[in-house]
Scaffold this motif. Structure first.
Motif, PDB file in Angstrom:
ATOM      1  N   GLU A 151       0.763  -1.327  -0.140  1.00  0.00           N
ATOM      2  CA  GLU A 151       0.149   0.031   0.052  1.00  0.00           C
ATOM      3  C   GLU A 151       0.890   1.281   0.045  1.00  0.00           C
ATOM      4  O   GLU A 151       0.717   2.356  -0.886  1.00  0.00           O
ATOM      5  CB  GLU A 151      -0.709  -0.032   1.138  1.00  0.00           C
ATOM      6  N   GLN A 152       1.970   1.255   0.713  1.00  0.00           N
ATOM      7  CA  GLN A 152       2.798   2.356   0.856  1.00  0.00           C
ATOM      8  C   GLN A 152       3.622   2.456  -0.578  1.00  0.00           C
ATOM      9  O   GLN A 152       3.460   3.834  -0.806  1.00  0.00           O
ATOM     10  CB  GLN A 152       3.820   2.304   1.958  1.00  0.00           C
ATOM     11  N   GLN A 153       3.846   1.656  -1.109  1.00  0.00           N
ATOM     12  CA  GLN A 153       4.393   1.668  -2.600  1.00  0.00           C
ATOM     13  C   GLN A 153       3.602   2.264  -3.504  1.00  0.00           C
ATOM     14  O   GLN A 153       3.827   3.023  -4.240  1.00  0.00           O
ATOM     15  CB  GLN A 153       5.232   0.326  -3.000  1.00  0.00           C
ATOM     16  N   ARG A 154       2.525   1.673  -3.511  1.00  0.00           N
ATOM     17  CA  ARG A 154       1.425   2.204  -4.332  1.00  0.00           C
ATOM     18  C   ARG A 154       1.081   3.649  -4.241  1.00  0.00           C
ATOM     19  O   ARG A 154       0.943   4.545  -5.239  1.00  0.00           O
ATOM     20  CB  ARG A 154       0.125   1.329  -4.254  1.00  0.00           C
ATOM     21  N   ARG A 155       1.075   4.062  -3.158  1.00  0.00           N
ATOM     22  CA  ARG A 155       0.761   5.603  -2.582  1.00  0.00           C
ATOM     23  C   ARG A 155       1.725   6.409  -3.310  1.00  0.00           C
ATOM     24  O   ARG A 155       1.613   7.599  -3.808  1.00  0.00           O
ATOM     25  CB  ARG A 155       0.689   5.789  -1.181  1.00  0.00           C
ATOM     26  N   SER A 156       3.157   5.913  -3.145  1.00  0.00           N
ATOM     27  CA  SER A 156       4.174   6.703  -3.185  1.00  0.00           C
ATOM     28  C   SER A 156       4.509   6.789  -4.908  1.00  0.00           C
ATOM     29  O   SER A 156       4.686   7.668  -5.672  1.00  0.00           O
ATOM     30  CB  SER A 156       5.430   6.074  -2.833  1.00  0.00           C
ATOM     31  N   GLN A 157       3.931   5.727  -5.598  1.00  0.00           N
ATOM     32  CA  GLN A 157       4.040   5.649  -6.962  1.00  0.00           C
ATOM     33  C   GLN A 157       2.763   6.656  -7.700  1.00  0.00           C
ATOM     34  O   GLN A 157       2.937   7.106  -8.643  1.00  0.00           O
ATOM     35  CB  GLN A 157       3.678   4.267  -7.706  1.00  0.00           C
ATOM     36  N   ASN A 158       1.639   6.661  -7.208  1.00  0.00           N
ATOM     37  CA  ASN A 158       0.663   7.681  -7.213  1.00  0.00           C
ATOM     38  C   ASN A 158       0.998   8.945  -7.147  1.00  0.00           C
ATOM     39  O   ASN A 158       0.566   9.973  -7.901  1.00  0.00           O
ATOM     40  CB  ASN A 158      -0.717   7.329  -6.517  1.00  0.00           C
ATOM     41  N   GLY A 160       4.101  10.272  -7.207  1.00  0.00           N
ATOM     42  CA  GLY A 160       5.128  10.480  -8.162  1.00  0.00           C
ATOM     43  C   GLY A 160       4.434  10.765  -9.482  1.00  0.00           C
ATOM     44  O   GLY A 160       4.790  11.771 -10.325  1.00  0.00           O
ATOM     45  N   ALA A 161       3.363  10.058  -9.763  1.00  0.00           N
ATOM     46  CA  ALA A 161       2.958  10.218 -10.971  1.00  0.00           C
ATOM     47  C   ALA A 161       1.847  11.464 -11.115  1.00  0.00           C
ATOM     48  O   ALA A 161       1.727  12.080 -12.218  1.00  0.00           O
ATOM     49  CB  ALA A 161       1.743   9.038 -11.213  1.00  0.00           C
ATOM     50  N   ALA A 162       1.331  11.939 -10.005  1.00  0.00           N
ATOM     51  CA  ALA A 162       0.368  13.145  -9.702  1.00  0.00           C
ATOM     52  C   ALA A 162       1.328  14.261 -10.104  1.00  0.00           C
ATOM     53  O   ALA A 162       1.250  15.283 -10.767  1.00  0.00           O
ATOM     54  CB  ALA A 162      -0.125  13.002  -8.677  1.00  0.00           C
ATOM     55  N   SER A 163       2.531  14.229  -9.308  1.00  0.00           N
ATOM     56  CA  SER A 163       3.486  15.467  -9.469  1.00  0.00           C
ATOM     57  C   SER A 163       4.058  15.492 -10.782  1.00  0.00           C
ATOM     58  O   SER A 163       4.335  16.725 -11.089  1.00  0.00           O
ATOM     59  CB  SER A 163       4.594  15.226  -8.463  1.00  0.00           C
ATOM     60  N   SER A 164       4.310  14.482 -11.268  1.00  0.00           N
ATOM     61  CA  SER A 164       4.794  14.691 -12.836  1.00  0.00           C
ATOM     62  C   SER A 164       3.585  15.053 -13.760  1.00  0.00           C
ATOM     63  O   SER A 164       4.293  15.881 -14.669  1.00  0.00           O
ATOM     64  CB  SER A 164       5.571  13.225 -13.418  1.00  0.00           C
ATOM     65  N   SER A 165       2.683  14.611 -13.626  1.00  0.00           N
ATOM     66  CA  SER A 165       1.529  15.064 -14.575  1.00  0.00           C
ATOM     67  C   SER A 165       1.126  16.636 -14.303  1.00  0.00           C
ATOM     68  O   SER A 165       0.715  17.255 -15.242  1.00  0.00           O
ATOM     69  CB  SER A 165       0.213  14.157 -14.240  1.00  0.00           C
ATOM     70  N   ALA A 166       1.329  17.135 -13.154  1.00  0.00           N
ATOM     71  CA  ALA A 166       1.157  18.498 -12.850  1.00  0.00           C
ATOM     72  C   ALA A 166       2.234  19.437 -13.533  1.00  0.00           C
ATOM     73  O   ALA A 166       1.968  20.415 -14.105  1.00  0.00           O
ATOM     74  CB  ALA A 166       1.142  18.668 -11.444  1.00  0.00           C
ATOM     75  N   THR A 167       3.447  18.787 -13.290  1.00  0.00           N
ATOM     76  CA  THR A 167       4.532  19.832 -14.056  1.00  0.00           C
ATOM     77  C   THR A 167       4.662  19.320 -15.340  1.00  0.00           C
ATOM     78  O   THR A 167       5.600  20.047 -16.108  1.00  0.00           O
ATOM     79  CB  THR A 167       5.845  19.587 -13.190  1.00  0.00           C
ATOM     80  N   GLY A 168       4.301  18.279 -15.936  1.00  0.00           N
ATOM     81  CA  GLY A 168       4.665  17.877 -17.284  1.00  0.00           C
ATOM     82  C   GLY A 168       3.704  18.590 -18.277  1.00  0.00           C
ATOM     83  O   GLY A 168       3.942  18.077 -19.493  1.00  0.00           O
ATOM     84  N   ALA A 169       2.914  19.461 -18.085  1.00  0.00           N
ATOM     85  CA  ALA A 169       2.245  20.153 -19.101  1.00  0.00           C
ATOM     86  C   ALA A 169       3.069  20.802 -20.074  1.00  0.00           C
ATOM     87  O   ALA A 169       2.842  20.781 -21.193  1.00  0.00           O
ATOM     88  CB  ALA A 169       1.227  20.776 -18.433  1.00  0.00           C
ATOM     89  N   ALA A 170       4.125  21.478 -19.506  1.00  0.00           N
ATOM     90  CA  ALA A 170       4.909  22.497 -20.554  1.00  0.00           C
ATOM     91  C   ALA A 170       6.222  21.547 -21.042  1.00  0.00           C
ATOM     92  O   ALA A 170       6.556  21.926 -22.193  1.00  0.00           O
ATOM     93  CB  ALA A 170       5.554  23.402 -19.792  1.00  0.00           C
ATOM     94  N   VAL A 171       6.329  20.440 -20.540  1.00  0.00           N
ATOM     95  CA  VAL A 171       7.704  19.511 -20.877  1.00  0.00           C
ATOM     96  C   VAL A 171       7.027  18.511 -21.997  1.00  0.00           C
ATOM     97  O   VAL A 171       6.002  17.669 -21.587  1.00  0.00           O
ATOM     98  CB  VAL A 171       8.339  18.857 -19.918  1.00  0.00           C
ATOM     99  N   PRO A 172       7.499  18.420 -23.089  1.00  0.00           N
ATOM    100  CA  PRO A 172       6.994  17.156 -23.854  1.00  0.00           C
ATOM    101  C   PRO A 172       7.439  15.674 -23.425  1.00  0.00           C
ATOM    102  O   PRO A 172       8.460  15.744 -22.808  1.00  0.00           O
ATOM    103  CB  PRO A 172       7.701  17.367 -25.301  1.00  0.00           C
ATOM    104  N   PRO A 173       6.821  14.802 -23.392  1.00  0.00           N
ATOM    105  CA  PRO A 173       7.106  13.451 -23.043  1.00  0.00           C
ATOM    106  C   PRO A 173       8.453  12.929 -23.756  1.00  0.00           C
ATOM    107  O   PRO A 173       8.574  13.205 -24.912  1.00  0.00           O
ATOM    108  CB  PRO A 173       5.797  12.557 -23.548  1.00  0.00           C
TER     109      PRO A 173
END
Length: 179
Positions: A151-158, A160-173
């Motif tokens: 559960e802790q690993q799943r939360r940390s992955q979520n 990390g994914a949420a923070s990268s999607s918030a900052t990733g709007a200006a940066v192309p994949p």
């Protein structure tokens, strides 16, 4: 003092203490008798027949404890404990059991044809838990700790994914290219 026994061979012997009265030499003999002798004179104190309880062919494997208990074989896979200083009264048979016959037997793990032919079957720890404890067994401490870590690993992955999607709007994949 010394003593020789011509009638039957002594298979096992030990020095035994009787409460606060003193010590005695107790021996198990091939003729099916347990005999107690005083120390140091080696005069016979008492005799008890044990061949109806213990297997006399395995008396050499029997153990006599310092408190006066005899632990000996009654059959190929069964043992009995007798007390040398007992009253001779039979002990009532216990109604205790090691398992509960009312519980349903859990289903055995299934096996594939290839496992049957090779003679090996690999089961998971979860299968073993189900086989031993049944379907209603509460989770072990190890299983609770593993679930907590997952559960802790799943939360940390979520996170990390949420923070990268918030900052990733200006940066192309990274896997995107021009051709």
């Amino acid at each position: 003092a010394h003593k020789t026994w011509d009638t039957a061979a002594c298979e096992a012997a030990a020095v035994v203490r009787y409460e606060d009265l003193g010590y005695a030499l107790v021996g198990l003999f091939r003729d099916g008798l347990a005999k107690a002798y005083s120390i140091p004179a080696l005069k016979e104190i008492g005799t008890a027949r044990i061949d109806h309880i213990l297997d006399i062919r395995r008396l050499a494997d029997a153990t006599i404890t310092p408190s006066g208990d005899i632990l000996g074989w009654t059959g190929p896979s069964e043992m009995a404990m007798l007390n040398v200083w007992g009253t001779g009264a039979p002990v009532p048979r216990s109604h205790d059991s090691l398992f509960n016959p009312q519980l349903p037997i859990p289903p055995r793990p299934t096996i594939s044809n290839l496992q049957w032919i090779s003679g090996t079957q690999y089961i998971t720890p979860r299968d073993m838990d189900l086989l031993i404890g049944g379907p209603d067994r509460p989770p072990s401490k190890r299983m609770i700790a593993q679930a907590r870590n997952d559960e802790q690993q799943r939360r940390s992955q979520n996170r990390g994914a949420a923070s990268s999607s918030a900052t990733g709007a200006a940066v192309p994949p990274q896997d995107e290219g021009y051709w």
